[in-house]
Design a protein around this motif. Structure first.
Motif, mmCIF file in Angstrom:
data_model
loop_
_atom_site.group_PDB
_atom_site.id
_atom_site.type_symbol
_atom_site.label_atom_id
_atom_site.label_comp_id
_atom_site.label_asym_id
_atom_site.label_seq_id
_atom_site.Cartn_x
_atom_site.Cartn_y
_atom_site.Cartn_z
ATOM 1 N N MET A 39 0.808 -1.611 0.235
ATOM 2 C CA MET A 39 -0.050 -0.099 0.523
ATOM 3 C C MET A 39 0.993 1.334 -0.076
ATOM 4 O O MET A 39 0.432 2.156 -0.648
ATOM 5 N N ALA A 40 2.028 1.164 0.348
ATOM 6 C CA ALA A 40 3.192 2.477 1.200
ATOM 7 C C ALA A 40 3.157 2.327 -0.586
ATOM 8 O O ALA A 40 3.504 3.476 -0.843
ATOM 9 N N LEU A 41 3.469 1.665 -0.901
ATOM 10 C CA LEU A 41 4.577 1.763 -2.294
ATOM 11 C C LEU A 41 3.437 2.614 -3.351
ATOM 12 O O LEU A 41 4.217 3.179 -3.908
ATOM 13 N N GLY A 42 2.131 1.713 -3.510
ATOM 14 C CA GLY A 42 1.264 2.028 -4.646
ATOM 15 C C GLY A 42 1.409 3.502 -4.249
ATOM 16 O O GLY A 42 1.441 4.510 -5.096
ATOM 17 N N GLY A 43 0.884 3.777 -3.235
ATOM 18 C CA GLY A 43 0.764 5.066 -2.625
ATOM 19 C C GLY A 43 1.968 6.278 -3.098
ATOM 20 O O GLY A 43 1.198 7.243 -3.793
ATOM 21 N N ALA A 44 2.812 5.791 -3.372
ATOM 22 C CA ALA A 44 4.147 6.649 -3.323
ATOM 23 C C ALA A 44 3.947 6.931 -4.602
ATOM 24 O O ALA A 44 4.136 7.872 -5.466
ATOM 25 N N ILE A 45 3.583 5.846 -5.576
ATOM 26 C CA ILE A 45 3.912 5.670 -7.041
ATOM 27 C C ILE A 45 2.687 6.977 -7.637
ATOM 28 O O ILE A 45 2.878 7.441 -8.617
ATOM 29 N N SER A 46 1.121 6.573 -7.112
ATOM 30 C CA SER A 46 0.355 7.005 -7.404
ATOM 31 C C SER A 46 0.669 8.626 -7.218
ATOM 32 O O SER A 46 0.281 9.561 -7.947
ATOM 33 N N CYS A 47 1.209 9.284 -5.887
ATOM 34 C CA CYS A 47 1.282 10.597 -5.692
ATOM 35 C C CYS A 47 2.212 11.230 -7.167
ATOM 36 O O CYS A 47 2.587 11.988 -7.554
ATOM 37 N N VAL A 48 3.106 10.477 -6.993
ATOM 38 C CA VAL A 48 4.265 10.916 -8.313
ATOM 39 C C VAL A 48 3.599 10.867 -9.777
ATOM 40 O O VAL A 48 3.917 11.868 -10.344
ATOM 41 N N ASN A 49 2.853 10.076 -10.058
ATOM 42 C CA ASN A 49 1.597 9.898 -11.377
ATOM 43 C C ASN A 49 1.437 11.049 -11.461
ATOM 44 O O ASN A 49 1.419 12.142 -12.677
ATOM 45 N N ILE A 50 0.305 11.799 -10.114
ATOM 46 C CA ILE A 50 -0.549 12.701 -9.988
ATOM 47 C C ILE A 50 0.877 14.083 -10.470
ATOM 48 O O ILE A 50 0.019 14.932 -11.052
ATOM 49 N N THR A 51 1.315 14.072 -9.476
ATOM 50 C CA THR A 51 2.444 15.292 -9.942
ATOM 51 C C THR A 51 2.688 15.699 -10.859
ATOM 52 O O THR A 51 2.677 16.654 -11.695
ATOM 53 N N TYR A 52 3.176 14.279 -11.813
ATOM 54 C CA TYR A 52 4.042 14.497 -13.258
ATOM 55 C C TYR A 52 3.015 14.706 -13.891
ATOM 56 O O TYR A 52 2.996 15.150 -15.233
ATOM 57 N N LEU A 53 1.606 14.617 -13.663
ATOM 58 C CA LEU A 53 0.611 14.928 -14.326
ATOM 59 C C LEU A 53 -0.017 15.810 -14.512
ATOM 60 O O LEU A 53 -0.583 17.004 -15.386
ATOM 61 N N GLY A 54 0.040 16.700 -12.996
ATOM 62 C CA GLY A 54 -0.148 18.151 -12.940
ATOM 63 C C GLY A 54 0.653 18.943 -13.597
ATOM 64 O O GLY A 54 0.210 20.106 -14.150
ATOM 65 N N TYR A 55 2.125 19.047 -13.572
ATOM 66 C CA TYR A 55 3.068 18.954 -14.428
ATOM 67 C C TYR A 55 2.697 18.989 -15.781
ATOM 68 O O TYR A 55 2.921 20.212 -16.841
#
Length: 125
Positions: A39-55
């Motif tokens: 869950m920690a790994l999936g949550g971290a990857i999810s946050c990185v993906n959304i941050t990149y999408l925002g960029y």
């Protein structure tokens, strides 16, 4: 601070709290350690993906406003590859990281963004 930056900041803090809670759960419940780490790994990857999408959204908005030049990018492929990498890590070491937990928590950041958006809209009205 514009609205996209506010969303990104709150999302990063919420995801960090989630990851810390997952690591704490792994320490307190050794029998469920692989699920908590997944869950920690999936949550971290999810946050990185959304941050990149925002960029990338900011970059497209700047291009439409005429402030930047148009470039081809691999935005979706980069985010998809990062998600697949997380699942492959879980597949490689299933004794440490649960694959179902990783895959299910890849949706954490979009759900958190909906909740954050509802919270900001309630404050505004």
């Amino acid at each position: 601070m514009d609205e996209l930056s506010r969303y990104r900041k709150v999302l990063a803090m919420a995801t960090l709290c989630f990851v810390v809670l997952c690591v704490l759960a792994a320490a307190l419940f050794p029998g469920q350690r692989s699920i908590a780490f997944g869950m920690a790994l999936g949550g971290a990857i999810s946050c990185v993906n959304i941050t990149y999408l925002g960029y990338k959204v900011r970059q497209v908005a700047d291009n439409m406003a005429g402030a930047g030049k148009r470039r081809a990018s691999l935005g979706f492929l980069s985010r998809a590859a990062l998600s697949v990498l997380g699942v492959m890590i879980a597949f490689k070491w299933p004794q440490y990281i649960n694959m179902i937990a990783v895959a299910s928590c890849l949706l954490l950041a979009p759900v958190l963004l909906i909740i954050i958006g509802l919270g900001f809209s309630r404050r505004a009205s």
